[in-house]
Design a protein around this motif. Structure first.
Motif, mmCIF file in Angstrom:
data_model
loop_
_atom_site.group_PDB
_atom_site.id
_atom_site.type_symbol
_atom_site.label_atom_id
_atom_site.label_comp_id
_atom_site.label_asym_id
_atom_site.label_seq_id
_atom_site.Cartn_x
_atom_site.Cartn_y
_atom_site.Cartn_z
ATOM 1 N N SER A 1 0.866 -1.179 0.000
ATOM 2 C CA SER A 1 0.000 0.000 0.000
ATOM 3 C C SER A 1 0.902 1.229 0.000
ATOM 4 O O SER A 1 1.722 1.402 0.912
ATOM 5 C CB SER A 1 -0.896 -0.009 1.238
ATOM 6 O OG SER A 1 -1.674 1.169 1.297
ATOM 7 N N PHE A 2 0.773 2.059 -1.032
ATOM 8 C CA PHE A 2 1.634 3.220 -1.202
ATOM 9 C C PHE A 2 0.887 4.515 -0.908
ATOM 10 O O PHE A 2 -0.270 4.673 -1.285
ATOM 11 C CB PHE A 2 2.141 3.321 -2.650
ATOM 12 C CG PHE A 2 2.913 2.127 -3.130
ATOM 13 C CD1 PHE A 2 4.264 2.013 -2.860
ATOM 14 C CD2 PHE A 2 2.300 1.126 -3.876
ATOM 15 C CE1 PHE A 2 4.986 0.922 -3.314
ATOM 16 C CE2 PHE A 2 3.001 0.035 -4.336
ATOM 17 C CZ PHE A 2 4.355 -0.065 -4.051
ATOM 18 N N SER A 3 1.577 5.440 -0.255
ATOM 19 C CA SER A 3 1.097 6.819 -0.167
ATOM 20 C C SER A 3 1.905 7.613 -1.180
ATOM 21 O O SER A 3 3.134 7.679 -1.101
ATOM 22 C CB SER A 3 1.307 7.386 1.243
ATOM 23 O OG SER A 3 0.493 6.708 2.168
ATOM 24 N N ILE A 4 1.218 8.187 -2.150
ATOM 25 C CA ILE A 4 1.876 8.843 -3.283
ATOM 26 C C ILE A 4 1.758 10.355 -3.177
ATOM 27 O O ILE A 4 0.657 10.889 -2.944
ATOM 28 C CB ILE A 4 1.249 8.376 -4.625
ATOM 29 C CG1 ILE A 4 1.227 6.846 -4.703
ATOM 30 C CG2 ILE A 4 1.988 8.976 -5.812
ATOM 31 C CD1 ILE A 4 2.569 6.190 -4.690
ATOM 32 N N ASN A 5 2.879 11.040 -3.349
ATOM 33 C CA ASN A 5 2.849 12.493 -3.424
ATOM 34 C C ASN A 5 2.357 12.902 -4.797
ATOM 35 O O ASN A 5 2.862 12.414 -5.812
ATOM 36 C CB ASN A 5 4.256 13.076 -3.191
ATOM 37 C CG ASN A 5 4.751 12.830 -1.778
ATOM 38 O OD1 ASN A 5 3.993 12.935 -0.819
ATOM 39 N ND2 ASN A 5 6.028 12.490 -1.644
#
Length: 228
Positions: A56-60
């Motif tokens: 699970s990625f948090s993307i800027n």
């Protein structure tokens, strides 16, 4: 900030401490991300960078057409496949395979579910699951063989003929293709170990005919040696 759930297909170290990730995400299909600082000595998350890890990625949200950067990521599902040499070899082969054929694929829930299902099968030590999985991908892509009354599969046309058209697609191999394509539960089909190498070779021939610019994965030799 944007959240993405995806399977890691490949990663490349960039500079001293950074990495570029190639992933197939549930929300947007194939994506490339920049991950800063993953190779610093204090960063323990580099152990999570394993082929086909579900993350699970948090993307800027960046501007322009540059590569999106990851601010943080977490493991979605943990399993011990990577300690099993056969499973680990299959994982590397399939991630290598998918990294090539999904490069231009947009959001596709069917493919995402298919990868998840395959990983579950492999986690249960179904060491033939990669062979079934590659046929299932062909079905999703709409290029699987058309089942007919013929005894021999012609890989170029994707149809069954009364006579042999390719030496790898003999009666036994063609029957296996027909069974897998026709089955509602193909992972339950048992492939004789003596047939697995020829069936994998036949899969590669079929992919060369039906997937544009397909190249045989570099990890093919390793997976063949493991299962000999």
């Amino acid at each position: 900030m944007n959240s993405q759930n995806g399977f890691l297909l490949s990663y490349i170290k960039y500079g001293e401490n950074d990495a570029v990730l190639h992933c197939f995400t549930e929300e947007d299909g194939f994506q490339t991300y920049f991950l800063k600082g993953i190779y610093t000595k204090k960063n323990k998350k580099k152990a999570l960078l394993r082929p086909l890890s579900q993350l699970s990625f948090s993307i800027n949200l960046g501007r322009g057409n540059g590569i999106q950067s990851v601010s943080k990521f977490e493991l979605v599902k943990n399993n011990d496949m990577y300690t099993d040499i056969k499973s680990n070899t299959v994982i590397f082969f399939i991630s290598d395979f998918l990294n090539q054929i999904l490069r231009h694929e947009n959001k596709h829930p069917g493919i995402f579910f298919c990868i998840d299902e395959f990983i579950d099968e492999l986690a249960q030590q179904n060491y033939q699951s990669h062979l079934i999985f590659l046929v299932k991908i062909l079905k999703i892509q709409g290029v699987a063989p058309l089942v007919g009354e013929g005894m021999y599969l012609d890989p170029e046309t994707g149809t069954f003929f009364p006579s042999l058209t390719h030496h790898l697609f003999n009666h036994e191999t063609s029957l296996l293709w027909k069974s897998i394509v026709s089955s509602q539960n193909p992972y339950q089909i048992k492939i004789n170990p003596s047939l697995r190498k020829q069936f994998l070779d036949s899969l590669l021939v079929y992919y060369h005919y039906h997937i544009t610019d397909f190249k045989t994965p570099a990890s093919l030799e390793v997976i063949q040696q493991i299962f000999e």
